[in-house]
Write a protein that holds these residues in place. Structure first.
Motif, PDB file in Angstrom:
ATOM      1  N   PRO A 209      46.953  51.148  33.394  1.00 51.95           N
ATOM      2  CA  PRO A 209      47.649  52.126  32.561  1.00 51.95           C
ATOM      3  C   PRO A 209      49.139  52.214  32.869  1.00 51.95           C
ATOM      4  O   PRO A 209      49.584  51.976  33.998  1.00 51.95           O
ATOM      5  CB  PRO A 209      46.927  53.436  32.889  1.00 51.95           C
ATOM      6  N   TYR A 210      49.892  52.586  31.860  1.00 57.70           N
ATOM      7  CA  TYR A 210      51.354  52.689  31.943  1.00 57.70           C
ATOM      8  C   TYR A 210      51.763  53.755  32.952  1.00 57.70           C
ATOM      9  O   TYR A 210      51.204  54.852  32.992  1.00 57.70           O
ATOM     10  CB  TYR A 210      51.888  53.045  30.555  1.00 57.70           C
ATOM     11  N   GLY A 211      52.723  53.413  33.771  1.00 64.37           N
ATOM     12  CA  GLY A 211      53.285  54.373  34.720  1.00 64.37           C
ATOM     13  C   GLY A 211      52.512  54.529  36.006  1.00 64.37           C
ATOM     14  O   GLY A 211      52.891  55.336  36.857  1.00 64.37           O
ATOM     15  N   VAL A 212      51.420  53.775  36.184  1.00 58.56           N
ATOM     16  CA  VAL A 212      50.617  53.878  37.407  1.00 58.56           C
ATOM     17  C   VAL A 212      51.010  52.738  38.347  1.00 58.56           C
ATOM     18  O   VAL A 212      50.799  51.566  38.015  1.00 58.56           O
ATOM     19  CB  VAL A 212      49.114  53.798  37.087  1.00 58.56           C
ATOM     20  N   PRO A 213      51.594  53.023  39.514  1.00 55.30           N
ATOM     21  CA  PRO A 213      51.909  51.944  40.473  1.00 55.30           C
ATOM     22  C   PRO A 213      50.629  51.266  40.960  1.00 55.30           C
ATOM     23  O   PRO A 213      49.701  51.934  41.399  1.00 55.30           O
ATOM     24  CB  PRO A 213      52.642  52.673  41.607  1.00 55.30           C
ATOM     25  N   LYS A 214      50.594  49.957  40.885  1.00 53.11           N
ATOM     26  CA  LYS A 214      49.373  49.228  41.235  1.00 53.11           C
ATOM     27  C   LYS A 214      48.986  49.438  42.690  1.00 53.11           C
ATOM     28  O   LYS A 214      47.802  49.585  43.012  1.00 53.11           O
ATOM     29  CB  LYS A 214      49.556  47.745  40.927  1.00 53.11           C
ATOM     30  N   ALA A 215      49.958  49.461  43.581  1.00 53.88           N
ATOM     31  CA  ALA A 215      49.653  49.633  45.001  1.00 53.88           C
ATOM     32  C   ALA A 215      48.997  50.987  45.254  1.00 53.88           C
ATOM     33  O   ALA A 215      48.033  51.099  46.019  1.00 53.88           O
ATOM     34  CB  ALA A 215      50.927  49.493  45.834  1.00 53.88           C
ATOM     35  N   ARG A 216      49.511  52.036  44.594  1.00 54.81           N
ATOM     36  CA  ARG A 216      48.917  53.367  44.766  1.00 54.81           C
ATOM     37  C   ARG A 216      47.511  53.410  44.193  1.00 54.81           C
ATOM     38  O   ARG A 216      46.607  54.021  44.763  1.00 54.81           O
ATOM     39  CB  ARG A 216      49.794  54.415  44.094  1.00 54.81           C
TER      40      ARG A 216
ATOM     41  N   ALA B 137      58.400  48.991  32.797  1.00 54.47           N
ATOM     42  CA  ALA B 137      58.729  50.389  32.505  1.00 54.47           C
ATOM     43  C   ALA B 137      59.283  50.534  31.092  1.00 54.47           C
ATOM     44  O   ALA B 137      59.050  51.546  30.429  1.00 54.47           O
ATOM     45  CB  ALA B 137      59.741  50.921  33.522  1.00 54.47           C
ATOM     46  N   GLN B 138      60.044  49.545  30.620  1.00 51.54           N
ATOM     47  CA  GLN B 138      60.628  49.568  29.277  1.00 51.54           C
ATOM     48  C   GLN B 138      59.886  48.576  28.393  1.00 51.54           C
ATOM     49  O   GLN B 138      59.722  47.415  28.772  1.00 51.54           O
ATOM     50  CB  GLN B 138      62.111  49.185  29.326  1.00 51.54           C
ATOM     51  N   ARG B 139      59.452  49.043  27.244  1.00 53.99           N
ATOM     52  CA  ARG B 139      58.787  48.118  26.310  1.00 53.99           C
ATOM     53  C   ARG B 139      59.766  47.059  25.831  1.00 53.99           C
ATOM     54  O   ARG B 139      59.400  45.884  25.659  1.00 53.99           O
ATOM     55  CB  ARG B 139      58.221  48.916  25.129  1.00 53.99           C
ATOM     56  N   TYR B 140      61.004  47.449  25.575  1.00 56.36           N
ATOM     57  CA  TYR B 140      62.056  46.514  25.173  1.00 56.36           C
ATOM     58  C   TYR B 140      63.254  46.763  26.087  1.00 56.36           C
ATOM     59  O   TYR B 140      64.085  47.631  25.799  1.00 56.36           O
ATOM     60  CB  TYR B 140      62.438  46.725  23.702  1.00 56.36           C
TER      61      TYR B 140
ATOM     62  N   ASP C  47      54.042  47.313  41.572  1.00 59.76           N
ATOM     63  CA  ASP C  47      53.387  47.936  42.728  1.00 59.76           C
ATOM     64  C   ASP C  47      54.056  49.247  43.118  1.00 59.76           C
ATOM     65  O   ASP C  47      53.488  50.036  43.879  1.00 59.76           O
ATOM     66  CB  ASP C  47      53.423  46.990  43.931  1.00 59.76           C
ATOM     67  N   GLY C  48      55.265  49.483  42.632  1.00 59.36           N
ATOM     68  CA  GLY C  48      55.999  50.686  42.995  1.00 59.36           C
ATOM     69  C   GLY C  48      57.085  50.444  44.021  1.00 59.36           C
ATOM     70  O   GLY C  48      57.712  51.398  44.483  1.00 59.36           O
TER      71      GLY C  48
END
Length: 748
Positions: free
Chosen positions: A271-278, A103-106, A119-120
């Motif tokens: 893509p950023y912010g997309v939960p893998k499980a969803r 979620a945080q780049r740094y 996964d969320g």
């Protein structure tokens, strides 16, 4: 009647307040509170109040990067008890996000324990997890103890909290921010710190640099989950210039050979912010609904890294077409908005561009440098004053000892005898006996010389703007070295690429499973699709007194074109037609068909075909079928009509070279197809002239092969080319009586 209503007076202890004014005042106060103290980040340190309070509380708990961990519950307790009078869940959620490397780049928090995953899944309870600050957080706090920033009272006035952090790290753009306030929102994606440092260094030497120029350094966002940005450089530059826009981010994938001609697609970054499980769940749902015909299966083989395996329906599927279809239907491609709405100067919410965002950070760094320098200067001046007094008394230590032993008020006597200040006298009285050695005197002189030189350097620094920017540039270079592209955390993860050229691919066809169907249109305008190609339609049932109008074989991937009597052509997707188990659906529910208009004909669209359209008053023109496809319910207006004429015929030109037109008066004329112009839309030209009635039949044929038609008995009759001589003429003529058995009417 009862007593009339009288408003309460002041004597009743009640104050009259206008409801509208009270609501406006209170809502404005709430809106300002949300904007200033909750939702929008400060342009200087890139933090919202809750994040700033978390880091401040961790600093006071001495949770520095090199120290041990403490329970998150301890940190959350200090934050809500001292600075943030809100729920512990909200504070813990904010702390967890600061620790998530996806979620945080740094990340600003170094977490130990379960802090959730890509996964969320949620983090463990705060009593189970531990935390401490990262090096990035230390940079944000660097200088707090040196009066670098202002402090303000907390909510109950018993503690103090920083208004802003010193921020030696470009956190606003490096980590980004998201927030929703009242009437405004912010969405800033994360960026690469090394690129931001390069842009900031260029801005120091070129103060008038624009956002477009800075995009030479900041190529685009750099997401912690990687991915590929497929926007053009021009659109990215425009987004950074205005502070508004968005970025299209795609998953990163590779084609993996499995042997014997089989293969699979492996997705390694999402893509950023997309939960893998969803993401996988939605893909599985689309697969079950048969909306992904090119995909056979999806599996999640992820461990520490992302590995999503996509199996194609067959080995002949093009992987590019497969992925392009998935990008269109799933979150494997998502749009990350850019809305750089931040608090400028900690006070004014405003949308700013890239250059202004970096300028706000640089100006803040200069203020921090000046404040820290002045703070150090004050310390040096105080120490120099003390050193001056100590060196004076070292010249006559015996006299000093005598005064301390014999005088009732030694401080006042020391100040009188040696002309000392109160600060110097206190320092002498606080000096231990073991420090009164010759060696200590030499050390004091060396310290005095060093502090004098440092004071001169600080005076020169505060008096020179160029020296200040040089010092700031030196600090930024140090940050860039720590987070440069050669480091593991500084390496760019998101690449910028051009998407593959898919202009020649029909995705509406590629994303539908190809199956043969038979389209049926009834007399009353009901349409449906029977599975497979059905030649015998005698068993097909219709609603009420309805009957078959026309039918034709096609496939589920085709587009169905429908011609209406008002001259409009509508487009339907064959895959979306109702099935053949019922009576179908009225075409009027699928397209915006005008009242009083009727369905003339329908056919399956084939690219490259040319069609001849004609109206009831005998006008017509040829048009390419490719220009008829419309993407809206309103269709495409093709034929312009003079009232009361209607569109009546649509005939495929094919390889024909002559047109046969017959009126309701049974007069037939044959003329070359070349006399009919090709038009995109319009009224067309006169095909045949009538004294009364209108056009009855129309066909296109090869003159050398003769004119063929079915007679009333179902037999096929043909008039050879040489026998047609008496009917061959030019368009716009009246014609000659048609041969025996020629059909009386044909609408398609």
């Amino acid at each position: 009647m009862g007593k009339p209503f009288e408003p309460p007076t002041d004597r009743d202890g009640i104050e009259n307040v206008d409801l509208k004014a009270a609501l406006e005042e209170r809502y404005l106060a709430y809106a300002l509170s949300t904007i200033m103290h909750r939702a929008l980040p400060d342009a200087r340190d890139g933090l919202k109040p809750v994040h700033r309070r978390i880091l401040h509380a961790m600093r006071l708990l001495k949770l520095d990067p090199g120290n041990g961990y403490k329970k998150c519950a301890r940190v959350v307790g200090d934050v809500i008890g001292k600075y943030h009078p809100h729920g512990d869940t909200a504070v813990y959620d904010a702390l967890v996000r600061l620790a998530q490397d996806f979620a945080q780049r740094y990340p600003l928090v170094d977490g130990q324990g379960n802090f959730g995953n890509i996964d969320g899944d949620n983090a463990a309870a705060q009593r189970y997890t531990e935390c401490r600050m990262t090096e990035v957080a230390r940079l944000l706090l660097d200088g707090m103890e040196e009066d670098a920033v202002d402090f303000r009272p907390n909510y109950d006035g018993q503690e103090e909290e920083p208004v802003v952090l010193p921020a030696a790290f470009p956190n606003l753009l490096a980590n980004g921010s998201q927030g929703i306030a009242v009437g405004m929102a912010t969405s800033i994606p994360p960026h690469n710190a090394a690129e931001l440092c390069d842009a900031a260094l260029y801005l120091i030497t070129h103060p008038a640099a624009t956002s477009e120029q800075l995009t030479n350094f900041v190529k685009g966002p750099d997401f912690p989950t990687g991915g590929i940005v497929i926007d053009s450089a021009a659109s990215i530059a425009e987004a950074y210039r205005t502070g508004r826009g968005g970025f299209r981010v795609r998953a990163r994938w590779t084609r993996e050979d499995l042997g014997r001609g089989t293969w699979a697609v492996v997705v390694t970054e999402i893509p950023y912010g997309v939960p893998k499980a969803r993401l996988i769940e939605k893909m599985a749902e689309l697969l079950q609904e048969r909306k992904l015909p090119l995909l056979a299966d999806v599996r999640d083989e992820s461990a520490e890294d992302v590995r999503v395996v996509l199996e194609p329906r067959s080995r002949t599927v093009d992987p590019v077409i497969l992925m392009e279809s998935l990008f269109r239907l799933t979150e494997l491609e998502s749009r990350i908005p850019l809305n750089m709405n931040v608090l400028v100067g900690g006070q004014v919410p405003r949308v700013i561009g890239l250059a202004e965002a970096l300028r706000e950070w640089l100006d803040h760094r200069r203020v921090v440098l000046q404040r820290r320098s002045r703070h150090r200067l004050d310390q040096i001046e105080r120490r120099l004053e003390i050193l001056g007094g100590l060196l004076i008394v070292y010249l006559d230590l015996d006299r000093v000892i005598q005064i301390i032993r014999e005088e009732d008020e030694p401080k006042a006597e020391l100040m009188r005898v040696f002309q000392l200040t109160e600060l110097q006298a206190n320092a002498i009285l606080d000096t231990r006996l073991r420090s009164l050695r010759k060696l200590e005197e030499m050390a004091l002189k060396r310290e005095l010389d060093a502090l004098t030189r440092e004071k001169a350097d600080l005076d020169a620094l505060l008096g020179s703007e160029s020296q200040q920017w040089t010092s700031i540039a030196r600090q930024i270079r140090a940050v860039r070295k720590t987070y440069g592209p050669e480091t593991a955390i500084g390496r760019r993860r998101t690449t910028l690429e051009n998407p593959p050229d898919t202009t020649g691919i029909d995705f509406s066809e590629a994303m539908v499973e190809r199956e043969p169907i038979t389209v049926i249109v009834s007399q009353k305008g009901w349409i449906r699709a029977l599975k497979s190609h059905v030649a015998d339609l005698s068993g097909v049932q219709f609603k009420g007194d309805d009957a078959l109008k026309l039918s034709f074989p096609t496939e589920t991937t085709a587009k169905i074109l429908v011609l209406a009597s008002n001259g409009k052509v509508f487009t339907l997707e064959a895959a979306r037609l109702p099935g053949g188990r019922g009576f179908g659906d009225p075409l009027r529910l699928m397209v915006d068909l005008d009242e009083g208009s009727e369905i003339v004909t329908a056919w399956a669209h084939r690219p490259g075909v040319r069609l001849l359209f004609a109206t009831s008053d005998g006008r017509g023109f040829v048009t390419p079928a490719d220009g008829l496809v419309a993407n809206t319910r309103k269709g495409r207006q093709l034929v312009a009509l003079d009232d009361p004429a209607t569109t009546t015929h649509c005939v495929e030109v094919g390889a024909g070279d002559h047109v046969a037109a017959c009126g309701e008066n049974r007069l037939l004329v044959v003329f070359p197809l070349a006399e009919v112009p090709e038009m995109a839309r319009g009224k067309g030209v006169r095909l045949q002239r009538y004294r009364e009635g209108g056009l009855a039949t129309l066909s296109v044929f090869k003159l050398a092969e003769g004119l063929t038609w079915p007679d009333s008995a179902g037999r096929t009759r043909t008039v050879a080319g040489e026998e047609l001589a008496k009917w061959v003429g030019h368009r716009g003529t009246v014609g000659v009586m048609a041969p025996r058995g020629f059909p009386k009417s044909s609408r398609a």
